[in-house]
Design a protein around this motif. Sequence first.
Motif, PDB file in Angstrom:
ATOM      1  N   ILE A  89       1.061  -1.026   0.176  1.00  0.00           N
ATOM      2  CA  ILE A  89       0.015  -0.052  -0.050  1.00  0.00           C
ATOM      3  C   ILE A  89       0.939   1.212   0.167  1.00  0.00           C
ATOM      4  CG2 ILE A  89      -2.012   0.961   1.217  1.00  0.00           C
ATOM      5  CD1 ILE A  89      -2.815  -1.479   0.687  1.00  0.00           C
ATOM      6  N   PRO A  90       1.331   1.889  -1.118  1.00  0.00           N
ATOM      7  CA  PRO A  90       2.071   2.926  -1.206  1.00  0.00           C
ATOM      8  C   PRO A  90       1.541   4.086  -0.476  1.00  0.00           C
ATOM      9  CG  PRO A  90       1.604   2.012  -3.603  1.00  0.00           C
ATOM     10  CD  PRO A  90       0.733   1.510  -2.536  1.00  0.00           C
ATOM     11  N   GLY A  91       2.407   4.959   0.109  1.00  0.00           N
ATOM     12  CA  GLY A  91       1.953   6.178   0.733  1.00  0.00           C
ATOM     13  C   GLY A  91       1.296   6.134   1.863  1.00  0.00           C
ATOM     14  N   VAL A  92       1.239   5.018   2.571  1.00  0.00           N
ATOM     15  CA  VAL A  92       0.710   4.587   3.967  1.00  0.00           C
ATOM     16  C   VAL A  92       1.588   3.891   4.810  1.00  0.00           C
ATOM     17  CG1 VAL A  92      -1.120   3.254   5.111  1.00  0.00           C
ATOM     18  CG2 VAL A  92      -1.597   4.222   2.929  1.00  0.00           C
ATOM     19  N   ILE A  96       1.235   3.969  11.261  1.00  0.00           N
ATOM     20  CA  ILE A  96      -0.156   4.598  11.173  1.00  0.00           C
ATOM     21  C   ILE A  96      -1.309   3.591  10.718  1.00  0.00           C
ATOM     22  CG2 ILE A  96      -1.561   6.302  10.148  1.00  0.00           C
ATOM     23  CD1 ILE A  96       1.184   7.947   9.533  1.00  0.00           C
TER      24      ILE A  96
ATOM     25  N   LEU B 383      -7.330   6.370   3.064  1.00  0.00           N
ATOM     26  CA  LEU B 383      -6.244   6.043   3.330  1.00  0.00           C
ATOM     27  C   LEU B 383      -5.388   5.694   1.999  1.00  0.00           C
ATOM     28  CD1 LEU B 383      -4.577   5.791   6.119  1.00  0.00           C
ATOM     29  CD2 LEU B 383      -5.079   3.398   5.926  1.00  0.00           C
ATOM     30  N   ASN B 386      -5.198   9.091  -0.010  1.00  0.00           N
ATOM     31  CA  ASN B 386      -4.104  10.042   0.606  1.00  0.00           C
ATOM     32  C   ASN B 386      -2.749   9.562   0.419  1.00  0.00           C
ATOM     33  OD1 ASN B 386      -5.843  11.953   1.556  1.00  0.00           O
ATOM     34  ND2 ASN B 386      -6.023  11.267   3.861  1.00  0.00           N
ATOM     35  N   GLY B 387      -2.646   8.155   0.427  1.00  0.00           N
ATOM     36  CA  GLY B 387      -1.512   7.428   0.292  1.00  0.00           C
ATOM     37  C   GLY B 387      -0.726   7.845  -1.335  1.00  0.00           C
ATOM     38  N   VAL B 412      -3.169  12.612   8.086  1.00  0.00           N
ATOM     39  CA  VAL B 412      -2.826  12.524   9.373  1.00  0.00           C
ATOM     40  C   VAL B 412      -1.509  11.711   9.654  1.00  0.00           C
ATOM     41  CG1 VAL B 412      -4.981  13.159  10.322  1.00  0.00           C
ATOM     42  CG2 VAL B 412      -4.698  11.122   9.745  1.00  0.00           C
ATOM     43  N   GLU B 413      -0.733  12.256  10.364  1.00  0.00           N
ATOM     44  CA  GLU B 413       0.479  11.246  10.844  1.00  0.00           C
ATOM     45  C   GLU B 413       0.711  11.272  12.229  1.00  0.00           C
ATOM     46  OE1 GLU B 413       3.460  11.331   7.167  1.00  0.00           O
ATOM     47  OE2 GLU B 413       3.247  13.105   8.108  1.00  0.00           O
TER      48      GLU B 413
END
Lengths: 244, 413
Positions: A89-92, A96, B383, B386-387, B412-413
Amino acid sequence: MLQIKDLKAKIDNKEILKGLNLEIKPGEVHAIMGPNGSGKSTLSNVLSGKKGYTVSGDVTYFNENLLELEIEERAHKGIFLAFQYPLEIPGVNTNIFLKTSLNAVKKANGEKELDAIEFLKLVKKKASELKFDENILSRQLNVGFSGGEKKKNEILQMSILNPKLSILDETDSGLDIDALKIVSDGVNASRSKESSFLIITHYQRLLEYIKPDFVHVLINGQIVKSGGSELALELENKGYESLS
Amino acid sequence: MEQLKVDFDKVIESLKLSRESINFRKKNFNQFINNGFPNKRVEDWKFSDLNQIISSNIENLRFYTDLELGETDESTFIDKFAHNKIIFLNGIISKVDFSFEDDSKVLITNDLNQNETSKEVNPLVSLNNALVASYIRVTVKENYSLNKPLIIYNITTKKLKSTTINLKTDIVLEKNSSLKLINLCGDNSENNFINIVQNFDISQDAILKNYKIDHKKNSNIKYSYNNINLEKNSISENFIFSTGSKFMKNEINCNLNDKYSSAFINGIINLTNSQHHEIKTNINHLAENTKSYQLIKSVLNDNAKGIYQGKIYVDSKAQKTNGYQLSKALLLSENTEFDGKPELEIYADDVKCSHGATSGNLDEDAIFYLMSRGLSNQQSKELLINGFLLDAVEKITDIEIKDLIKKMIGIVE
């Protein structure tokens, strides 16, 4: 906790599961073995709620009709699927994601959500138990992870979410012997009177490390034979041919 | 158009200009009148028929110089970090504040630069030259780096009378200087055409970071044209955050005039309803060992339309050019449209140039994976979206500004 009666599942008009029966009680470890295409992954997908299957039969989970629950509701109620191929899952960010996941489950169960510090403490502890490099947790979810790291990440998620029923879909595939041992240790550490496991595997190898209470042989969408852990050895020696 | 001619004559009168200026403006105005607003028959505008967009959104195109200044909406201001300010209020400069800087190092002038920037006529640049009410040029002196970022606020209020606003700024970075710039829109008016022209002259070893932010939902039609000239070993980093306006076209023309200069254009287009946004770039590699990099990520919902036209031109002199562009789009409804037009025009033989484009929906297996961990369908999609966007946002090299933009997106981070 889980009763499956006459479970049938079709995808694209092709029947994969053809009347499967299985009962799992709290604390039990069941292994499902079977050749390619026998319906092992379909069973894990149907139990965790993946869309795209036409399903019939009864699946009761803690006296509830499991098939009526949404994917995330099943997760909230303690069902966990360790994926055969965990998705990248890129960018995640992995941390988090883990925190969002844990707090979603906690919230659904009316429990207090963890703040960043409490979560970090928990994840550090769990990661070190699994000899999982903490630095990996600050990377994007599964992106660029080795096969072993992806599988360890699944087991890490499992140990953080503390599910009641864990379904391990070919968790042993793509693992070298060291990683297999670590992953098995992680599973064994999660075993308790309340938590049950459904281990789906192709080979007997994993079952040397995680000793099942029951072994079932799945061929052509049905369980054709059930027995104790000795059945796994028998299959290893004679192959599935003898049963089909 | 007839009305605009009357308005133009009034503007000329009201601004009390020199004869030379009057001639300059008249010439530009005529260029605009001869061409009109670009329509889809113009190649660069084939995906965005501005003439049609303006006539269907703005009933009565008028131009006034709104010299009566209204109240500034304080909520538009960024309070996350200290910064220098230039505030355009309804097209007029209402504040210039460089209090964090050595004022001998930052030069401000207000006399309209009447040099021709391009041989080709861009009717919107001509319109801008003809009607611009208030102009500013910022020159950063040699070897000076600004202590704080500069934010150019483009604020409109409900009191705005004119239906069109023309803004023009020139930024000159002398040798070995640097500037971090944010262009921030704060739209409180409705159904206006806002035409922004900015020129950047970046001298040897100078660095410009320019972040263009259009984040608040509004019903305005915007065109922003940037012309960037880069000299030896200079850098231009651009980030476009395109999500607020009803229509927005960001056009960047970038000339890599001398060796070792480099240009980065990254951006995100994130649209809902019937928003229509375009990013158009022309990167001209005119000298050897120059570099360009572009990454554009688009997320389209409902009936939105997104466009990315990226052209890389490599002159025969520009050996060892390194040019790259990538466009990725997420189409989240059946009624969205994304048009991508990559163009490579290469006249040198020893170059490395590549482009790529993808478009598609969210990965259903990824949604299943996240939901199986207890996240709702909505949470999972957010999610993943945003990713997807973060990939481009992470290219921003200024941490403070990167965090600001992340917050605006809702990461959010």
